[in-house]
Design an enzyme around this catalytic site. Sequence first.
Site: not given
Length: 239
Positions: A8, A129
């Site tokens: 990330d 998500d």
Amino acid sequence: MILYPAIDLKDGQCVRLLHGEMDKATVFGDDPAAQAAKFEAAGCEWVHLVDLNGAFAGEPVNATAVEAILARIKVPAQLGGGIRDMATIERWLDKGLARVILGTVAVENPALVREAARAFPNRVAVGIDARNGRVATKGWAEETDVMVTDLARSFEDAGVAAIIYTDIMRDGAMTGPNIEATEALARAVSIPVIASGGVSSLPDLIALRDTGVIAGAISGRAIYDGALDLTQALAALKA
């Protein structure tokens, strides 16, 4: 089942967020390309990349770091975060990404997902998500009324390569993935489903694999913290 180690990216560094909140970032390293090379050396078949700044900005922000990773490794990489138009999709695939992940636009502009999946077969994934079964967009900052399964089913005939399903409340929390919800989604659609969020131990991986319907799992913090031994995990998944 494929294990996707996650990198990330925030401000050019490798970080992990807690519950997707940018102000709760832990920095794990300042050389993302070196980290990707370690994952490749350990035997990983894929690398999962997220441009966190890009997810909020709506356009790529960590391009330099991503390009350095692509130049360093030979295994395929997939990237999500801030990819919201055809030009950006084409640019990333031309630079050597194996797969782009479309999240926010899957809700706001599903026609783009269909167009991209037609233009680039097997190279476009949809990132879904969710909080409590409802889809969140724009770096998880905005919650919608769209249900996860409804969104996934709407792309059944689009030719997308995979659905990456993240339970936001599990992400970075080291509490284990939402196996029940992920398995239910995988059984509801014919598109391969990759689990994300909370994958924090070898038993988590085995439990996901043993559903028999989940195609992959993404793990980040657990690998950096040492809670999940990469070599052991890869060996277990091949057994």
